[in-house]
Design an enzyme around this catalytic site. Structure first.
Site, PDB file in Angstrom:
ATOM      1  N   ASP A  85      -1.869   1.207 -11.649  1.00 55.34           N
ATOM      2  CA  ASP A  85      -0.544   1.784 -11.885  1.00 55.34           C
ATOM      3  C   ASP A  85       0.574   0.749 -11.846  1.00 55.34           C
ATOM      4  O   ASP A  85       0.364  -0.406 -11.464  1.00 55.34           O
ATOM      5  CB  ASP A  85      -0.265   2.919 -10.875  1.00 55.34           C
ATOM      6  CG  ASP A  85      -0.704   2.571  -9.451  1.00 55.34           C
ATOM      7  OD1 ASP A  85      -0.791   1.374  -9.124  1.00 55.34           O
ATOM      8  OD2 ASP A  85      -0.959   3.495  -8.666  1.00 55.34           O
ATOM      9  N   ASN A 156      -0.610  11.539   0.982  1.00 56.44           N
ATOM     10  CA  ASN A 156      -0.678  12.873   0.377  1.00 56.44           C
ATOM     11  C   ASN A 156      -1.971  13.061  -0.417  1.00 56.44           C
ATOM     12  O   ASN A 156      -2.103  14.036  -1.147  1.00 56.44           O
ATOM     13  CB  ASN A 156       0.539  13.103  -0.532  1.00 56.44           C
ATOM     14  CG  ASN A 156       0.566  12.126  -1.706  1.00 56.44           C
ATOM     15  OD1 ASN A 156      -0.341  11.322  -1.870  1.00 56.44           O
ATOM     16  ND2 ASN A 156       1.601  12.210  -2.525  1.00 56.44           N
ATOM     17  N   HIS A 158      -3.079  11.054  -2.826  1.00 52.21           N
ATOM     18  CA  HIS A 158      -3.078  10.558  -4.213  1.00 52.21           C
ATOM     19  C   HIS A 158      -4.062   9.406  -4.421  1.00 52.21           C
ATOM     20  O   HIS A 158      -4.362   8.649  -3.494  1.00 52.21           O
ATOM     21  CB  HIS A 158      -1.661  10.209  -4.707  1.00 52.21           C
ATOM     22  CG  HIS A 158      -1.063   8.957  -4.170  1.00 52.21           C
ATOM     23  ND1 HIS A 158       0.282   8.682  -4.234  1.00 52.21           N
ATOM     24  CD2 HIS A 158      -1.613   7.876  -3.559  1.00 52.21           C
ATOM     25  CE1 HIS A 158       0.524   7.501  -3.706  1.00 52.21           C
ATOM     26  NE2 HIS A 158      -0.602   6.992  -3.285  1.00 52.21           N
ATOM     27  N   GLU A 163      -0.759  12.273  -8.445  1.00 55.00           N
ATOM     28  CA  GLU A 163      -0.172  12.936  -7.283  1.00 55.00           C
ATOM     29  C   GLU A 163      -0.709  14.365  -7.165  1.00 55.00           C
ATOM     30  O   GLU A 163      -1.247  14.909  -8.147  1.00 55.00           O
ATOM     31  CB  GLU A 163       1.354  12.978  -7.451  1.00 55.00           C
ATOM     32  CG  GLU A 163       2.024  11.600  -7.585  1.00 55.00           C
ATOM     33  CD  GLU A 163       2.186  10.884  -6.242  1.00 55.00           C
ATOM     34  OE1 GLU A 163       1.385  11.116  -5.318  1.00 55.00           O
ATOM     35  OE2 GLU A 163       3.119  10.058  -6.129  1.00 55.00           O
TER      36      GLU A 163
HETATM   37  P1  PGA Z   1      -1.217   1.710   0.967  1.00 55.13           P
HETATM   38  O1  PGA Z   1      -1.127   2.759  -0.231  1.00 55.13           O
HETATM   39  O2  PGA Z   1      -2.408   0.870   0.683  1.00 55.13           O
HETATM   40  O3  PGA Z   1       0.072   0.909   0.873  1.00 55.13           O
HETATM   41  O4  PGA Z   1      -1.346   2.506   2.219  1.00 55.13           O
HETATM   42  C1  PGA Z   1      -2.287   3.428  -0.611  1.00 55.13           C
HETATM   43  C2  PGA Z   1      -1.986   4.317  -1.797  1.00 55.13           C
HETATM   44  O5  PGA Z   1      -0.896   4.879  -1.842  1.00 55.13           O
HETATM   45  O6  PGA Z   1      -2.863   4.440  -2.667  1.00 55.13           O
END
Ligand code: PGA
Length: 269
Positions: A85, A156, A158, A163
């Site tokens: 992304d 959450n 995702h 999302e």
């Molecule tokens: P993080 O994010 O590695 O910064 O905890 C993980 C994600 O949102 O996929």
């Protein structure tokens, strides 16, 4: 580099879950698996295609891969990469872009050809976004698909920036690479990087579930107590678009979860 072994492993409905002493051990084990996969894919079919993730979680994985490369044990000369992304809109030169993150942690430190290192382009004009997403999926397909997808998990649930959504399961499992709106939890979690929630982009481009779930191997990394609920909902709750991590269950044993004890705290056993 000797790969650390998990201190505990679970089989949750056919999905292997490996729990390591700490996140450092899990990341080292993940780096070793990726290095091994690259070596064997290159030996078998002359190239390896990796799906890569950003965020705090995989930073030590990239460090491990760079060390393998510097030690002469791993070449990226026959590797192509596709990142999950990018924020939208976002210049690749912006210090907060995921392109900059990848340059800093991997691309500039290994022998990967610049034209084989793909990160969704946050400068594509609005009117071309859907078509651009479709071509991103086609490029992956034309490479013969992803040999491996590396994933983090949002608080959450995702995966990439897929999302939580109100979608039927069939649709949720086949989403294309596309523009999306970021979830309030994602915006809150990115606030620190952007100097406040108000500065976090509201939109992003994300690889869709269709390309992610087609990968021949998927490694999901999640660490810390703040991920425990999303981990347990993904692995033991209903399979639903409301918890994108739960969609990984459709990939069965092609997926391996690699956790630290805090992220695994709400799992059975
Ligand atoms: P993080 O994010 O590695 O910064 O905890 C993980 C994600 O949102 O996929």
């Amino acid at each position: 580099m000797p790969a650390p072994s998990p201190s505990r492993s679970l089989d949750l409905d056919g999905t292997p879950v490996l729990i390591f002493d700490d996140s450092a051990a899990a990341c080292l084990a993940a780096a070793e698996q990726i290095a091994e996969l690259v070596r064997s894919a290159v030996a078998r079919r002359g190239k390896a295609v990796l799906g890569l993730a950003t965020g705090g979680t995989p930073v030590p994985v990239y460090k491990g891969l760079v060390e393998e490369h510097q030690g002469g044990r791993l070449s990226f000369a026959e590797v192509s990469t596709y990142n999950l992304d990018e924020y939208y809109p976002m210049s690749p030169l912006d210090p907060q872009s995921y392109r900059t993150y990848m340059d800093r942690h991997l691309f500039s430190l290994v022998d990967l050809a610049p034209n084989r290192a793909h990160v969704p382009d946050g400068t594509v004009p609005e009117s071309d976004l859907e078509a651009y997403g479709a071509s991103y999926d086609r490029w992956i397909e034309a490479e013969g698909g992803l040999d491996l997808q590396l994933l983090g998990l949002g608080r959450n649930g995702h995966i990439g920036f897929n999302e939580p959504a109100d979608l039927d399961l069939d649709t949720a499992l086949k989403l294309p690479t596309r523009p999306v709106s970021l979830h309030p939890t994602t915006i809150a979690d990115a606030a620190g990087d952007f100097g406040g929630e108000a500065h976090v982009p509201r939109r992003a481009l994300t690889m869709g579930t269709a390309s992610i779930l087609s990968a021949r191997r998927i490694l999901v990394l999640a660490f810390g107590a703040k991920k425990a609920e999303a981990v347990s909902r993904s692995l033991t709750g209903p399979m639903t678009a409301q918890v994108p991590g739960s969609l990984l269950r459709s990939a069965g044993s092609r997926v391996t979860w690699m956790l630290d004890p805090a992220a695994a705290a709400q799992l059975p056993g």
